[in-house]
Design an enzyme around this catalytic site. Sequence first.
Site, PDB file in Angstrom:
ATOM      1  N   HIS A  28       0.832  -1.214   0.000  1.00 20.78           N
ATOM      2  CA  HIS A  28       0.000   0.000   0.000  1.00 20.78           C
ATOM      3  C   HIS A  28       0.867   1.265   0.000  1.00 20.78           C
ATOM      4  CE1 HIS A  28      -3.786  -2.170   0.336  1.00 20.78           C
ATOM      5  NE2 HIS A  28      -3.084  -3.034   1.038  1.00 20.78           N
ATOM      6  N   THR A  29       2.057   1.129  -0.558  1.00 22.59           N
ATOM      7  CA  THR A  29       2.949   2.281  -0.683  1.00 22.59           C
ATOM      8  C   THR A  29       2.959   2.812  -2.114  1.00 22.59           C
ATOM      9  OG1 THR A  29       4.651   0.592  -0.873  1.00 22.59           O
ATOM     10  CG2 THR A  29       4.566   1.806   1.206  1.00 22.59           C
ATOM     11  N   GLY A  71      -7.905 -13.836  -7.050  1.00 20.90           N
ATOM     12  CA  GLY A  71      -8.254 -13.582  -5.650  1.00 20.90           C
ATOM     13  C   GLY A  71      -7.212 -14.067  -4.660  1.00 20.90           C
ATOM     14  N   ALA A  72      -6.038 -14.514  -5.167  1.00 17.92           N
ATOM     15  CA  ALA A  72      -5.022 -15.057  -4.258  1.00 17.92           C
ATOM     16  C   ALA A  72      -3.964 -14.012  -3.899  1.00 17.92           C
ATOM     17  CB  ALA A  72      -4.366 -16.277  -4.880  1.00 17.92           C
ATOM     18  N   ASP A  91       1.924  -3.662  -9.680  1.00 16.11           N
ATOM     19  CA  ASP A  91       1.699  -4.976 -10.289  1.00 16.11           C
ATOM     20  C   ASP A  91       2.006  -4.941 -11.785  1.00 16.11           C
ATOM     21  OD1 ASP A  91       0.747  -5.400  -7.781  1.00 16.11           O
ATOM     22  OD2 ASP A  91      -1.365  -5.476  -8.349  1.00 16.11           O
ATOM     23  N   SER A 105      -3.501 -11.735 -10.610  1.00 19.24           N
ATOM     24  CA  SER A 105      -4.031 -12.381 -11.816  1.00 19.24           C
ATOM     25  C   SER A 105      -4.567 -11.330 -12.785  1.00 19.24           C
ATOM     26  CB  SER A 105      -5.133 -13.365 -11.444  1.00 19.24           C
ATOM     27  OG  SER A 105      -6.184 -12.691 -10.781  1.00 19.24           O
ATOM     28  N   SER A 106      -5.154 -10.250 -12.267  1.00 14.47           N
ATOM     29  CA  SER A 106      -5.751  -9.267 -13.179  1.00 14.47           C
ATOM     30  C   SER A 106      -4.680  -8.493 -13.939  1.00 14.47           C
ATOM     31  CB  SER A 106      -6.715  -8.340 -12.445  1.00 14.47           C
ATOM     32  OG  SER A 106      -6.118  -7.822 -11.300  1.00 14.47           O
ATOM     33  N   TYR A 160      -9.921  -1.824  -0.043  1.00 14.59           N
ATOM     34  CA  TYR A 160      -8.831  -1.148  -0.761  1.00 14.59           C
ATOM     35  C   TYR A 160      -9.172   0.313  -1.043  1.00 14.59           C
ATOM     36  CZ  TYR A 160      -4.914  -0.761  -4.056  1.00 14.59           C
ATOM     37  OH  TYR A 160      -3.753  -0.395  -4.700  1.00 14.59           O
TER      38      TYR A 160
END
Length: 387
Positions: free
Chosen positions: A40-41, A137-138, A187, A142-143, A241
């Site tokens: 979350h940086t 969701g892991a 990501d 994935s997205s 989030y």
Amino acid sequence: MSADTKKSNIDIEHAFNTQYGYKAQSIASAHARVNLIGEHTDYNNGLVLPTLLPLTTNVAAAIHSSVPEDTVVVCSTFEEQEDSGRAVGTTHTLSLLEKKRGMWTDYVIASLREVKKHIRGPLPGLALYIHSSIPAGAGISSSAALEVALIRVVKTLLSIEIGDMTIATMAQRAENEYIGLPCGLMDQMVISLAFENHALCINFYDQKQPSYEPAPLFKNHVFLVVFSGISHRLAEGDGGYKTRFAQCQEACKQLHIASLSQLSVQDLQSHTLQDTILCKRVEHVVQENKRVRDAYAALIDGDIQVFAECMNTSHISQRDLYQCSIPEIDILCEESLAHGALGARITGGGFGGAIVLLVHEHKKEKLRNAILAQHKEARILAELTVP
Ligand code: GLA
């Protein structure tokens, strides 16, 4: 999509051919990622240290002459159906102009709309086949892997000039604008730019031109990525989030600063925030930036103990200050430490998902067995060892 950790890779070229009756003209793939530290940086203009995982999303594509421009026929193994005892993918016909459906196909539209914007014109009708071994969701992105793989495959198919950094920002915009998740760039950037067995230390202080440095992973030590069995759903509803993102924005507003990463650890003693929740969020971000700096130096120096200590304090900070962990994951981390892990922390967006562990090679097997024996729903997603 629910997290399904059992999928392996298939021959995507063959699958495309069987589905459409002609050959794919372009194939691309993109890896999953795990963030070793720095949570979350990224959307707070701070530091992160992610690396790639040996799990991929693969896409095959060709021009589809019998569908109109800006239309795509897509078959994927995300939703498999039984046909004469054989698992086959499900096919959807999508228009790039349509509204969100609230399913995985939204990511296809979101990514292709970015390519359309990039070329400032319509896309020809396309046929796609998608297969992924990355569970959704892991917490291992994935997205973003799907977005990057899709942009890559169309880039090659249509011979469009797009650099890796631009692919990352296009994929992030796809997520921010069409999907509606205000995620940072970590990501998409690591997936587009990194190479295996190396972590990428990214500094988002300059959001327009983030700087990055690779560093090889530790020898004789393993990063184990373990799915908790509890999927997170960051893009759906609030998911936690968006609230965290908004709280960080609010703290910046009250402190009259552009980003929380302008604050140093010393500033935490003297800032003027009154709201205790906002104080916690700010403290996490500021200390987490320092931990990434320390962990990156430890990775370069081969200092396992310091790296592991940074991971452990990062988890505690996510649990107590950023409040993005969940009790089941806290227990998984504590038990992993008790069974020989040196470092243990929740990774990714949080509120479920996966943990990342640092363990000596010799203790890995015992740790794996202990986790799997005590948590029937947990799955080992990947083991990162330097050859
Ligand atoms: C998700 C987002 C990233 C980042 C992480 C938390 O993975 O996509 O941009 O904010 O959560 O570190």
